[in-house]
Write a protein that holds these residues in place. Structure first.
Motif, PDB file in Angstrom:
ATOM      1  N   SER A  32       0.832  -1.216   0.000  1.00 19.34           N
ATOM      2  CA  SER A  32       0.000   0.000   0.000  1.00 19.34           C
ATOM      3  C   SER A  32       0.861   1.258   0.000  1.00 19.34           C
ATOM      4  N   ASN A  33       2.176   1.064  -0.221  1.00 22.11           N
ATOM      5  CA  ASN A  33       3.142   2.163  -0.274  1.00 22.11           C
ATOM      6  C   ASN A  33       3.307   2.884   1.062  1.00 22.11           C
ATOM      7  N   LEU A  34       3.037   2.179   2.155  1.00 26.42           N
ATOM      8  CA  LEU A  34       3.300   2.737   3.475  1.00 26.42           C
ATOM      9  C   LEU A  34       4.725   2.387   3.887  1.00 26.42           C
ATOM     10  N   PRO A  35       5.456   3.335   4.460  1.00 30.96           N
ATOM     11  CA  PRO A  35       6.848   3.044   4.846  1.00 30.96           C
ATOM     12  C   PRO A  35       6.911   1.975   5.926  1.00 30.96           C
ATOM     13  N   MET A  36       7.921   1.098   5.825  1.00 29.75           N
ATOM     14  CA  MET A  36       8.087   0.018   6.795  1.00 29.75           C
ATOM     15  C   MET A  36       9.270   0.329   7.705  1.00 29.75           C
ATOM     16  N   GLU A  37       8.967   0.654   8.936  1.00 28.15           N
ATOM     17  CA  GLU A  37      10.011   0.915   9.912  1.00 28.15           C
ATOM     18  C   GLU A  37      10.468  -0.402  10.544  1.00 28.15           C
ATOM     19  N   GLY A  38      11.781  -0.573  10.701  1.00 27.35           N
ATOM     20  CA  GLY A  38      12.315  -1.748  11.369  1.00 27.35           C
ATOM     21  C   GLY A  38      12.539  -2.959  10.481  1.00 27.35           C
ATOM     22  N   ALA A  39      12.425  -2.782   9.169  1.00 27.03           N
ATOM     23  CA  ALA A  39      12.723  -3.893   8.261  1.00 27.03           C
ATOM     24  C   ALA A  39      14.234  -4.120   8.225  1.00 27.03           C
ATOM     25  N   SER A  40      14.636  -5.366   8.179  1.00 31.95           N
ATOM     26  CA  SER A  40      16.065  -5.706   8.128  1.00 31.95           C
ATOM     27  C   SER A  40      16.565  -5.666   6.687  1.00 31.95           C
ATOM     28  N   VAL A  41      17.693  -5.012   6.493  1.00 37.37           N
ATOM     29  CA  VAL A  41      18.347  -4.981   5.186  1.00 37.37           C
ATOM     30  C   VAL A  41      19.802  -5.356   5.429  1.00 37.37           C
ATOM     31  N   TYR A  42      20.233  -6.492   4.867  1.00 33.74           N
ATOM     32  CA  TYR A  42      21.585  -6.950   5.159  1.00 33.74           C
ATOM     33  C   TYR A  42      22.161  -7.754   4.004  1.00 33.74           C
ATOM     34  N   VAL A  43      23.486  -7.833   3.991  1.00 33.54           N
ATOM     35  CA  VAL A  43      24.175  -8.681   3.028  1.00 33.54           C
ATOM     36  C   VAL A  43      24.165 -10.098   3.578  1.00 33.54           C
ATOM     37  N   ASN A  44      23.704 -11.035   2.773  1.00 28.91           N
ATOM     38  CA  ASN A  44      23.557 -12.413   3.234  1.00 28.91           C
ATOM     39  C   ASN A  44      24.868 -12.957   3.792  1.00 28.91           C
ATOM     40  N   ASN A  45      24.739 -13.626   4.956  1.00 30.18           N
ATOM     41  CA  ASN A  45      25.869 -14.289   5.602  1.00 30.18           C
ATOM     42  C   ASN A  45      27.017 -13.340   5.921  1.00 30.18           C
ATOM     43  N   SER A  46      26.670 -12.192   6.476  1.00 30.00           N
ATOM     44  CA  SER A  46      27.703 -11.206   6.812  1.00 30.00           C
ATOM     45  C   SER A  46      27.268 -10.408   8.034  1.00 30.00           C
ATOM     46  N   THR A  47      28.179  -9.558   8.516  1.00 34.98           N
ATOM     47  CA  THR A  47      27.851  -8.635   9.604  1.00 34.98           C
ATOM     48  C   THR A  47      27.413  -7.272   9.064  1.00 34.98           C
ATOM     49  N   VAL A  71      16.165  -8.374   2.186  1.00 37.17           N
ATOM     50  CA  VAL A  71      15.238  -7.448   2.822  1.00 37.17           C
ATOM     51  C   VAL A  71      14.141  -8.293   3.460  1.00 37.17           C
ATOM     52  N   SER A  72      13.966  -8.167   4.785  1.00 31.40           N
ATOM     53  CA  SER A  72      13.011  -9.046   5.458  1.00 31.40           C
ATOM     54  C   SER A  72      12.282  -8.345   6.595  1.00 31.40           C
ATOM     55  N   PHE A  73      11.110  -8.866   6.891  1.00 26.99           N
ATOM     56  CA  PHE A  73      10.302  -8.401   8.018  1.00 26.99           C
ATOM     57  C   PHE A  73       9.365  -9.545   8.376  1.00 26.99           C
ATOM     58  N   ILE A  74       9.209  -9.834   9.672  1.00 26.58           N
ATOM     59  CA  ILE A  74       8.388 -10.964  10.093  1.00 26.58           C
ATOM     60  C   ILE A  74       6.964 -10.810   9.568  1.00 26.58           C
ATOM     61  N   GLY A  75       6.465 -11.872   8.945  1.00 28.45           N
ATOM     62  CA  GLY A  75       5.114 -11.858   8.395  1.00 28.45           C
ATOM     63  C   GLY A  75       5.054 -11.425   6.952  1.00 28.45           C
ATOM     64  N   TYR A  76       6.224 -11.058   6.374  1.00 22.96           N
ATOM     65  CA  TYR A  76       6.284 -10.624   4.983  1.00 22.96           C
ATOM     66  C   TYR A  76       7.264 -11.500   4.196  1.00 22.96           C
ATOM     67  N   LYS A  77       7.040 -11.578   2.916  1.00 25.92           N
ATOM     68  CA  LYS A  77       7.880 -12.402   2.060  1.00 25.92           C
ATOM     69  C   LYS A  77       9.251 -11.760   1.889  1.00 25.92           C
ATOM     70  N   THR A  78      10.304 -12.531   2.151  1.00 28.98           N
ATOM     71  CA  THR A  78      11.672 -12.028   2.057  1.00 28.98           C
ATOM     72  C   THR A  78      12.028 -11.710   0.595  1.00 28.98           C
ATOM     73  N   ILE A  79      12.734 -10.611   0.414  1.00 26.06           N
ATOM     74  CA  ILE A  79      13.206 -10.226  -0.921  1.00 26.06           C
ATOM     75  C   ILE A  79      14.704 -10.468  -0.996  1.00 26.06           C
ATOM     76  N   ILE A  80      15.142 -11.127  -2.042  1.00 26.17           N
ATOM     77  CA  ILE A  80      16.568 -11.369  -2.297  1.00 26.17           C
ATOM     78  C   ILE A  80      16.918 -10.701  -3.620  1.00 26.17           C
ATOM     79  N   THR A  81      17.895  -9.828  -3.584  1.00 27.64           N
ATOM     80  CA  THR A  81      18.287  -9.144  -4.814  1.00 27.64           C
ATOM     81  C   THR A  81      19.798  -9.039  -4.890  1.00 27.64           C
ATOM     82  N   ASN A  82      20.330  -9.032  -6.100  1.00 33.25           N
ATOM     83  CA  ASN A  82      21.772  -8.875  -6.316  1.00 33.25           C
ATOM     84  C   ASN A  82      22.099  -7.409  -6.557  1.00 33.25           C
ATOM     85  N   VAL A  83      23.111  -6.943  -5.868  1.00 33.86           N
ATOM     86  CA  VAL A  83      23.542  -5.551  -6.010  1.00 33.86           C
ATOM     87  C   VAL A  83      25.007  -5.529  -6.425  1.00 33.86           C
ATOM     88  N   GLU A  84      25.311  -4.782  -7.475  1.00 27.56           N
ATOM     89  CA  GLU A  84      26.692  -4.596  -7.914  1.00 27.56           C
ATOM     90  C   GLU A  84      27.021  -3.113  -7.809  1.00 27.56           C
TER      91      GLU A  84
END
Length: 406
Positions: A32-47, A71-84
């Motif tokens: 619904s284009n509402l901002p999601m606060e507290g979503a995790s954004v991280y590089v897989n298998n890293s700190t 990109v993940s948030f509990i109750g939502y489908k995880t997004i996996i994307t490649n970034v160069e």
């Protein structure tokens, strides 16, 4: 025969160690284009990671290279994307959708935390975390998110997680979030896949020193260490010996069909009052029963025999180097010996501890890409046995780990 475990690496992209850093920005919203606060954004298998602010925005500083961003948030489908980073030009934009319950409803909604569940949990922890000394220092903080299915016909145990697993690793000093995608344990083979986020724990200087020491121990002789050494062509300097061998069927062991027929024959003439003695010594079979018993006794023989045919395998027989990639490529099996650390006492209980750690490696494809971080891009391209199969999740390190030069 040593325990065989399918050893999987969990990251599909790597981390380049270059001094220049690029600021990556982005926004995470709902459908619904509402901002999601507290979503995790991280590089897989890293700190490397962060969380979104009240406006759904995030910032990450990355070295030049290719990354798998989660990109993940509990109750939502995880997004996996490649970034160069070299092709990054404008802020990233992610729209998270509500997750549909893809798990077996009967398993998820009717979990009974009974003796069966506790038994399956202990099997899961042993197979997933491992049996190493470091595994004993892992605390699975939310075990009740797990549910299990056991197939009595195949003996397969499958695990599901309705939320990411939280693991406090007191041995390595990490709080680990593991988004479990797949786990199965069948006989002595375990497979698991997921997305991993590492966070450094806070602790005293004494704890920090212990964690640094343990991380180095976990790194030494690991698959990551081996692959990095192979790419750099420094196997010998880093303590690795690599030999090549063939694996053939053991002609002294009966075929599976012959064993099956022998067992069926024994079962047909055995009774509760007059059981067949399967432990008696038979030098030369004289009857059909003698032959059947002798056949069943040979089940303990190894199914295969290994024949070493090349020592100190040259790099030309291990990797293919081109301008863009380093490819792992070899025939048959590799015996990989790490000479700078002994086996753990837990590896082969009640048996002598060897001074070297020995693993074996084979390939399911002709080539496999080795990333600079020390991972194989497609983890299903390789299969490891021996000591590497003993070192499970508790001994893995984030891809951005680099051993201290001191």
């Amino acid at each position: 025969m040593k325990k065989v475990v399918l050893f999987l690496l969990f990251a599909l992209t790597g981390i380049a160690s270059v001094s220049a850093q690029i600021l990556i920005k982005g926004t995470v919203v709902t459908t619904s284009n509402l901002p999601m606060e507290g979503a995790s954004v991280y590089v897989n298998n890293s700190t490397i990671g962060t969380v979104t602010d009240a406006d759904g925005n995030f910032e990450l500083y990355l070295n030049e290279g290719k990354y798998e961003l989660i990109v993940s948030f509990i109750g939502y489908k995880t997004i996996i994307t490649n970034v160069e980073t070299t092709s990054y030009q404008k802020p990233l934009f992610f729209k998270l959708r509500r997750a549909t319950n893809f798990l077996n409803e009967a398993v998820v909604t009717k979990i009974k935390y009974d003796d069966d569940w506790r038994y399956n949990l202990s099997r899961f922890k042993s197979a997933f975390l491992g049996r190493t000394l470091l595994a004993s220092q892992c605390n699975l903080m939310n075990p009740k998110v797990l549910s299990f299915e056991f197939d009595r016909t195949t003996g397969a145990l499958t695990a599901y997680a309705k939320e990411p697993l939280k693991i406090r690793h007191q041995g390595l000093g990490y709080l680990i979030t593991y988004d479990l995608v797949h786990f199965s344990l069948e006989r002595q083979r375990v497979t698991y896949l997921g997305f991993t986020k590492y966070q450094n724990l806070k602790g005293s200087k004494r704890k920090q020193r212990k964690w640094l020491k343990n991380r180095l121990i976990a790194y030494n002789g690991s698959v990551m260490h081996f692959m990095r050494s192979l790419r750099a062509k420094k196997l010998k300097e880093e303590g690795f010996l690599v030999h090549q061998f063939k694996r053939v069927l053991n002609s002294d062991r009966p075929s599976e069909e012959t064993i099956k027929k022998a067992r069926a024959y024994i079962a047909s003439i055995s009774s509760k009052d007059n059981p067949v003695n399967l432990s008696r010594k038979i030098k030369k079979p004289r009857t059909a029963l003698d032959s059947a018993v002798s056949t069943v006794q040979k089940v303990r023989l190894p199914k295969y025999r290994d024949y070493l045919y090349k020592s100190n395998v040259p790099y030309l027989d291990l990797i293919i180097q081109n301008k863009k990639e380093t490819l792992l490529s070899f025939e048959n099996y590799l015996s990989i010996i790490f000479t700078k650390e002994s086996e753990e006492v837990n590896y082969m209980p009640n048996k002598r501890v060897h001074k070297n750690q020995t693993s074996s490696l084979t390939m399911f494809k002709k080539t496999a890409i080795i990333d600079p971080s020390g991972t194989v891009i497609d983890p299903l391209d390789i299969f490891a046995e021996g000591y590497w199969s003993f070192e499970q999740f508790a001994n893995l390190l984030p891809l951005d780990y680099r051993p201290s030069k001191n």
